[in-house]
Design an enzyme around this catalytic site. Structure first.
Site, mmCIF file in Angstrom:
data_model
loop_
_atom_site.group_PDB
_atom_site.id
_atom_site.type_symbol
_atom_site.label_atom_id
_atom_site.label_comp_id
_atom_site.label_asym_id
_atom_site.label_seq_id
_atom_site.Cartn_x
_atom_site.Cartn_y
_atom_site.Cartn_z
ATOM 1 N N HIS A 170 0.860 -1.088 -0.001
ATOM 2 C CA HIS A 170 0.087 -0.118 -0.258
ATOM 3 C C HIS A 170 0.971 1.168 -0.116
ATOM 4 C CE1 HIS A 170 -4.120 -1.917 1.107
ATOM 5 N NE2 HIS A 170 -3.172 -2.750 1.145
ATOM 6 N N GLU A 196 -9.879 -2.933 -5.942
ATOM 7 C CA GLU A 196 -10.709 -3.849 -5.449
ATOM 8 C C GLU A 196 -12.032 -3.216 -4.823
ATOM 9 O OE1 GLU A 196 -8.548 -5.221 -1.885
ATOM 10 O OE2 GLU A 196 -7.202 -3.856 -2.153
HETATM 11 MN MN MN Z 1 -5.305 -5.021 -2.192
HETATM 12 MN MN MN Z 2 -5.851 -8.324 -1.945
#
Ligand code: MN
Ligand code: MN
Length: 305
Positions: A170, A196
């Site tokens: 991230h 997502e």
């Molecule tokens: Mn992800």
């Molecule tokens: Mn994931």
């Protein structure tokens, strides 16, 4: 950690290889996840398959059931099994030399969940159709939100996609699942993103549960206790800042109680990050689909197709 992603032919090739492995392992997972199967065995088999295919897990295999949206992975000696008539998210990550692919699918073991899955998978497809250099991330969120709402469901507003860099899952930019007026970021060329969408029949946000099975190294601190020191050395060497499972440390110490106590202390002293299980606030079922995209100047490649 802190390694800047440089997209060269070589690094692009590693992203593509990680993506192909993730795609194959996801198909394998879809065969072994079924009611009655032990979640421990599923996680271990998925992670073993990643290694057999030539990659390494970028994070522990997540198997999140019904209202659990994310961050459940089997713990040491976890006896739980996939329940009958459940909705099961399989979220897996692969890396090749730190270059990550992140992908997820949701399996419905009751047809009453089929439409929710269609809503969320369609939202992901629509988002992938528009992602390109220069587009605002809020535009992607708007498309995800309107697609899921058109089916009568809600997106999970406090979960989002994310930019990816080498050994950094991230890496800073979030891709919202709703129209977020405050996110002014735009998709940049020569970058990698995981998109997502999550959707639910519930209120549309998640809260943190009490259980924690996933951690990552936040900083290298000096610790006195022998076990704590061995844990830090092990995870630094093996995972390089990427998330790891409590289960992955089972050979370091024979007592789970002692291991978990030490991990909790390392969280308290801010040496480890922790990722609690995330649960839909109204305890309604959640669906998730995810792909990783490589955004180049002139083309966008979905690496996990
Ligand atoms: Mn992800
Ligand atoms: Mn994931």
């Amino acid at each position: 950690m802190g390694l800047k992603t440089l997209l060269t032919d070589e690094t692009i090739d590693k992203y593509l290889r990680a993506g192909r492995i993730a795609s194959r392992v996801k198909k394998y997972a879809m065969k072994i996840v079924k009611p009655g199967a032990r979640i421990y065995d599923i996680c271990e088999n998925v992670e073993r398959k990643i290694v057999e295919e030539g990659g390494l897990p970028a994070f522990p295999c997540n198997i999140s059931v019904n209202e659990v949206a994310a961050h459940y992975t089997a713990y040491i000696s976890d006896p739980s099994t996939i329940p009958d008539r459940s909705l099961v998210k399989v979220d897996l990550g692969v890396h090749v030399d730190g270059y990550i692919a992140d992908t997820a699918v949701t399996l419905a073991f009751d047809p009453k969940y089929d439409e929710l899955n269609i809503a969320v998978e369609t939202a992901l497809e629509r988002a992938l159709e528009v992602v390109r250099p220069g587009i605002r991330v809020s535009k992607i969120g708007e498309i995800i939100e309107s697609t899921i709402k058109a089916y009568g469901y809600k997106p999970i507003k406090n979960l989002s996609g994310h930019s990816i860099e080498r050994y950094n899952l991230h890496s800073g930019v979030s891709i919202p699942n709703v129209k977020d007026f405050f996110s002014l970021s735009r998709i940049k060329p020569n970058s990698v993103y995981a998109i997502e969408p999550f959707g639910t029949s519930g209120v549309g946000y998640v809260v943190e549960g009490k259980e924690v099975y996933i951690y990552s190294l936040r900083r290298e601190g000096k610790v006195k206790a022998d076990l704590a020191r061995r844990i830090i050395e092990e995870v630094k060497k093996k995972y390089n800042g990427l998330p790891f499972a409590e289960r992955w440390l089972r050979n370091i110490v024979h007592s789970r109680v002692e291991l978990v106590k030490t991990l909790k202390n390392l969280v308290k002293s801010k040496i480890l990050n922790y990722y609690p299980v995330l649960v839909e606030a109204s305890a309604n079922p959640v669906s998730q689909f995810e792909h990783t995209v490589l955004v180049l100047e002139k083309e966008v490649v979905v690496t996990t197709l």
